[in-house]
Structures are given as C-alpha cells and as structure tokens.
Design a protein around this motif. Structure first.
Motif, PDB file in Angstrom:
ATOM      1  N   SER A  55     -17.896  -4.750   4.367  1.00  0.00           N
ATOM      2  CA  SER A  55     -17.478  -3.843   3.309  1.00  0.00           C
ATOM      3  C   SER A  55     -18.484  -2.710   3.151  1.00  0.00           C
ATOM      4  O   SER A  55     -19.629  -2.794   3.602  1.00  0.00           O
ATOM      5  CB  SER A  55     -17.323  -4.598   1.985  1.00  0.00           C
ATOM      6  N   GLU A 211     -10.598   5.499  -0.086  1.00  0.00           N
ATOM      7  CA  GLU A 211      -9.670   4.828  -0.983  1.00  0.00           C
ATOM      8  C   GLU A 211      -9.330   3.456  -0.423  1.00  0.00           C
ATOM      9  O   GLU A 211      -9.121   3.296   0.784  1.00  0.00           O
ATOM     10  CB  GLU A 211      -8.363   5.615  -1.138  1.00  0.00           C
ATOM     11  N   ASN A 212      -9.284   2.465  -1.316  1.00  0.00           N
ATOM     12  CA  ASN A 212      -8.829   1.121  -0.936  1.00  0.00           C
ATOM     13  C   ASN A 212      -9.542   0.596   0.310  1.00  0.00           C
ATOM     14  O   ASN A 212      -8.912   0.103   1.253  1.00  0.00           O
ATOM     15  CB  ASN A 212      -7.313   1.121  -0.702  1.00  0.00           C
ATOM     16  N   GLU A 213     -10.862   0.708   0.306  1.00  0.00           N
ATOM     17  CA  GLU A 213     -11.706   0.212   1.399  1.00  0.00           C
ATOM     18  C   GLU A 213     -11.427   0.911   2.721  1.00  0.00           C
ATOM     19  O   GLU A 213     -11.643   0.345   3.794  1.00  0.00           O
ATOM     20  CB  GLU A 213     -11.548  -1.311   1.569  1.00  0.00           C
ATOM     21  N   GLN A 214     -10.968   2.157   2.665  1.00  0.00           N
ATOM     22  CA  GLN A 214     -10.711   2.922   3.876  1.00  0.00           C
ATOM     23  C   GLN A 214     -11.349   4.300   3.782  1.00  0.00           C
ATOM     24  O   GLN A 214     -11.174   5.010   2.797  1.00  0.00           O
ATOM     25  CB  GLN A 214      -9.202   3.080   4.107  1.00  0.00           C
ATOM     26  N   CYS A 215     -12.095   4.658   4.844  1.00  0.00           N
ATOM     27  CA  CYS A 215     -12.687   5.990   4.953  1.00  0.00           C
ATOM     28  C   CYS A 215     -11.858   6.823   5.926  1.00  0.00           C
ATOM     29  O   CYS A 215     -11.557   6.375   7.030  1.00  0.00           O
ATOM     30  CB  CYS A 215     -14.118   5.903   5.485  1.00  0.00           C
ATOM     31  N   ARG A 238     -11.667   1.277   8.374  1.00  0.00           N
ATOM     32  CA  ARG A 238     -11.165   0.457   7.276  1.00  0.00           C
ATOM     33  C   ARG A 238     -11.769  -0.942   7.305  1.00  0.00           C
ATOM     34  O   ARG A 238     -11.899  -1.556   8.362  1.00  0.00           O
ATOM     35  CB  ARG A 238      -9.641   0.370   7.354  1.00  0.00           C
ATOM     36  N   TYR A 239     -12.120  -1.430   6.120  1.00  0.00           N
ATOM     37  CA  TYR A 239     -12.660  -2.784   5.978  1.00  0.00           C
ATOM     38  C   TYR A 239     -11.531  -3.791   5.897  1.00  0.00           C
ATOM     39  O   TYR A 239     -10.645  -3.691   5.049  1.00  0.00           O
ATOM     40  CB  TYR A 239     -13.533  -2.862   4.727  1.00  0.00           C
TER      41      TYR A 239
END
Length: 525
Positions: A55, A211-215, A238-239
């Motif tokens: 994360s 946003e929402n664990e996504q770059c 993305r995580y």
C-alpha cells in the motif's frame, strides 16, 4: 532565476564508494488457467497497468517515508543528479552533466543540465538541488535513514552547486546517495501542503491523481531526455493486497505487470502462453527485527539465542521453494562490499539453548511470551515461515505468538518502537551502497529496531571515512560485519529473489536489484 542564490547549510549522510570519489569507482492458490485472455485481443494499448503488493503512504512527500510502493512511482516522476549502472557501478550523467571533487578531495561540485523544467513549468536550478538535499538529510525526516551527516551547500550560480560535509572529512558514499535522491522543486519544499499532496518532478511521467489506492500518471511530452521518454502514454499503479487477485487480473488482461508472485503460482504462469515470469536477485533481504524498547529484546544473548534457533536452510529450500537465497551477511550478496560475515549465526539448536541459559532464561524459564508481527499478502510466505520460526523457538523453550497483520497495519507497527517484540520485514534500499542498509538499520536510533549501540555507531562512522575502496571493503569485512553479528539487532532470514509476471506482449520491463523501477522503458509489442 527563480530566487536569490545563497550558501545553504545542509544535512546529508550515508556514505559512498571510493570508486566514485576517484572519478568512477496470506497466500492463496493460483486461479484456474482457463479464462486467460490472449494478449493479442486487448484493444487498449495506451495504458500500462502495474499491480503493487504494498500500500501507499498517506503523504506524497518523498522525504516522509521509506515505503517501497511510493519509491517505485517516485522513480518515474523525478530525476536524479547522477545514475548508477547496476552492472558496472559506473556513475553516469543525469540532471548533472559534470561533477568533480575540488582540490580538498572533500567538496563535490556539480554542474546542472540547462533547460530542464519541472512538470509545473518552472526551471530546475541549483537552489532546487540544495533545498532537496537539505530536506532529505534533515534528521526529523523519515528519509534521513539514508543520510547521516550534515553537509554545507554552496550555490555558485544557477547551474552550479557545491556539497561539502560539515565535518570537513570526506564521506566515501556521497555521490552514491545522489544516484537515488529525487530532486524536488524548492518552491514545493517551501509549501508543505503542496509537497504532501502532489508529485512534481522533472521525470518521464507526470502525476495525475490518486484515488482508491490507484495512482494515475501520464507521459511527460516535454521530457528533456528524449531517448528515455515514456513509451506508453498512460501508466496506472494500483495496490491489490491479495496475490491470487493480482494474478487473476493479469490473466484477464486487466493488469500488465504484477509483483511478489507466489511460488505456487509459477507453474500456472509458466504454462500460460500469454504470460511471462521474470526473476531477479535483489538487494532486498528478509529480516526478523528485534524491538530493543520491548524488554527483554535489549538482551544481546537472547537475540543471539533466537538467531541460532532458526533453521534458515529449511525456510529457503522448502518453504520458499528455492525462490530465495541463503544469507551469509547482513547485506545482500549484490551489494558493494559484500563478504560472508564472520560470526553470522547459523542453525544450531544446542548453541541456542546455551545462549538462552546465559541470557538468564534456561529452557525459557522466566521468559514472557514473545510477540512476532508479520505482514500477509505483501511479502510471499510470511505466515508460513513465521509459523515455522515459532516452532523453531518452541524447540529451545521460547514461547512466541505469531501476529499476522494486513499490510497497512503492519507498516504502522514496523515503525513503532513497542508494537511487538519482533517483526518481520524486508529492506530494499534504493542503491547498492552498503551503508543504505547497515547505516539505516544500525546507526542510532536504528531503523525499525530502535537500537542505541554506541560501539556500533562509532565503527560505522569510522568505516564511512575510508576513501580507499579496497581498505574500506576490508574494514567492512573484518570490523563492521563481525560487530553486527555480535550485537545482532536483527537476524537476516534470507536474500530475496523477486518474482514478477507480465503479459506476453509487454516488452522492455527489466526489474533492477534495487527499488528503481524503470516503467517508462516498457512498451507493447
């Protein structure tokens, strides 16, 4: 000029190779293979998607963490002053086109590349370099784990900066540190909120949003280094915590690259014509860290007893199924200055029992139950080999409770001094310089272990002053490594062999031994 130039006092640290100073020098089974989408049927080829096993930290300030996921994306957003060839160790130009040591052989002068712009359109100049090094080496910053000693910075002109250790004594690894330090905008540094909420570099990709664990990133169309410009327009990082979910996304074409592949997943990947497996022996090692502020972990003999009680060969060969390397030192075999460490603990239950008795706990009598924290879903097999280590300790009379944690909670516990008696972690420094590991872990206050060992501090400082490469390597071998083995602030479990999987139409992805991930070089066939 963006601002008036002046002499700036800077804090810098960790140390460098003389070769430079002289001018060069929880696991799940893999999903069914059926349903895998053939690579050739995907229509959208302007977006590259990578799934992270770790994360992200809440702040985008590169000086506020040592988190691997963040470091991966920083590599493509920011540039560095110089770059190291991972095979030859040769230092090559980056944002700096020239560098030399002045006659005092202590002060490093660098000439910057002209015409480089940050993503916000401002020009790169020497003040940006000075303010960046100052912030990274500020001992209140988390990233100061890479840095150890104050440095003075003189901004000579817009494109010239001089760096000099405040002690007036040469530091062997100075230029190596510059190989991994992302250069920030001084204007961003002056605005804490902007620095924490945005990534503004000079690199091949621009940061768009998180946003929402996504770059999300987009190619920098005005990148100064045309030969190394991003080859795919959009990049998504993305995580995804679960290894099986990451593989399923790769099979369906939702993802193009995944990391931290589980060994059980290898046959599935190798048997799928639409997927490829990549492996690399990394600078990373897996470690069992002893928290000194959680008694009785401040007992040296107890730490030694635990270290001799662990059957690391079985972990490497059976649990990791060979996708790990046997450790013989507290730095990886790919690091500069590696040599087998004299006194490095090996599996010896009888010696472990003897040391446990000498520590004041014969057969474990009087010893409280120890807690052993570990992550699940990020590093492969942590729960499996954690349970095996607990059994190893029980064999010599030590009661230990394994505490599996999801990644975010584990990361918080890792950097807390009293979160557990022991905690499992990897350590992947951004370069091959040994001080990035031994300095970070063992120089007070000791990253993760929170140890204060004056004798070890002193010998690490002495080592860092040795500017002759051969003499420095010998000092590491005969003085530094044996002392670490004596105090054993953590026990190295194994050297990491990292497994990545990619779609078969992905080309140009070449994982490095360090945390540097050149996603900008990746393209589709």
């Amino acid at each position: 000029m963006k601002r008036n130039k002046k002499v700036i006092s800077i804090v810098l640290s960790l140390l460098l190779l003389l070769s430079i100073l002289s001018g060069c020098q929880p696991s799940s089974e893999a999903p069914e293979q059926q349903g895998t989408e053939p690579a050739g049927t995907r229509e959208d080829k302007d977006t590259l998607t990578m799934l992270s096993a770790e994360s992200f930290t809440g702040s985008w300030d590169p000086t506020g963490h040592t988190i691997l996921a963040n470091i991966h994306v920083e590599y493509i957003v920011f540039d560095r002053l110089v770059n190291m060839d991972m095979e030859t160790l040769e230092i090559k130009p980056g944002l700096a086109t020239e560098w030399k040591y002045l006659e005092d052989r202590v002060t490093l002068e660098l000439k910057l590349r002209e015409g480089v712009k940050f993503h916000d359109g401002t020009d790169l100049d020497a003040s940006d370099v000075a303010e960046t090094i100052k912030r990274f080496s500020d001992q209140s910053r988390v990233a100061s784990a890479w840095w150890a000693e104050p440095i003075l910075a003189e901004v000579v002109d817009d494109l010239t900066v001089r760096l000099k250790p405040s002690s007036g004594i040469a530091y062997a690894p100075l230029i190596n540190n510059l190989c991994f330090t992302p250069i920030l905008s001084s204007e961003d540094i002056e605005n804490e909120e902007r620095l924490m909420n945005n990534l503004n570099g000079t690199g091949p990709y621009k940061f768009v949003k998180f946003e929402n664990e996504q770059c999300d990133f987009v190619a920098n169309e005005n990148y100064w280094d045309k030969a190394n410009a991003a080859k795919v327009k959009n990049f998504v990082f993305r995580y995804v915590a679960d290894p099986a979910t990451r593989l399923a996304a790769l099979q369906t074409g939702e993802a193009d690259i995944i990391e931290r592949v589980e060994s059980e997943q290898v046959p599935t990947i190798e048997g799928d014509p639409n997927l490829k497996l990549l492996t690399v022996t990394a600078i990373e090692q897996k470690n069992l860290v002893f928290k000194f502020q959680m008694p009785p972990m401040d007992n040296k003999l107890l730490r030694q007893a635990i270290s001799y009680a662990i059957d690391r060969d079985t972990i490497v060969n059976d649990i990791m199924q060979g996708y790990a390397g046997k450790a013989e030192n507290f730095i990886s075999e790919v690091a500069w200055g590696f040599a087998p460490a004299e006194g490095f603990p090996t599996y010896n239950p009888e010696k472990a029992k003897q040391l446990l008795a000498e520590a004041g706990y014969p057969n474990g009598e009087g010893l409280p139950e120890l807690t052993y924290a570990t992550s699940v879903g990020f590093y492969p097999k942590t729960k499996e080999y954690g349970e095996f280590i607990v059994a190893n300790l029980a064999d010599i009379g030590i009661k230990c409770k394994l505490v599996p944690m999801e990644t975010a909670s584990w990361l918080d516990a890792l950097y807390q001094p009293k979160s557990a008696h022991m905690i499992d972690t990897g350590w992947m420094p951004p370069g091959l310089e040994p001080d990035l590991t031994i300095g970070a872990f063992y120089r007070s206050p000791g990253q993760c272990a929170f140890c204060e060992i004056d004798e070890l501090n002193d010998i690490l400082m002495e080592e860092s002053r040795i500017t002759d490469g051969d003499k420095r390597a010998e000092f590491l071998k005969t003085k530094v490594y044996p002392m670490i083995a004596e105090y054993v602030p953590h026990m190295t479990l194994f050297n990491s062999v990292l497994l990545y999987a990619v779609r078969s139409d992905v080309e140009g992805f070449e994982p490095t031994p360090t945390s540097a991930m050149p996603f900008h070089q990746v393209y589709f066939k």
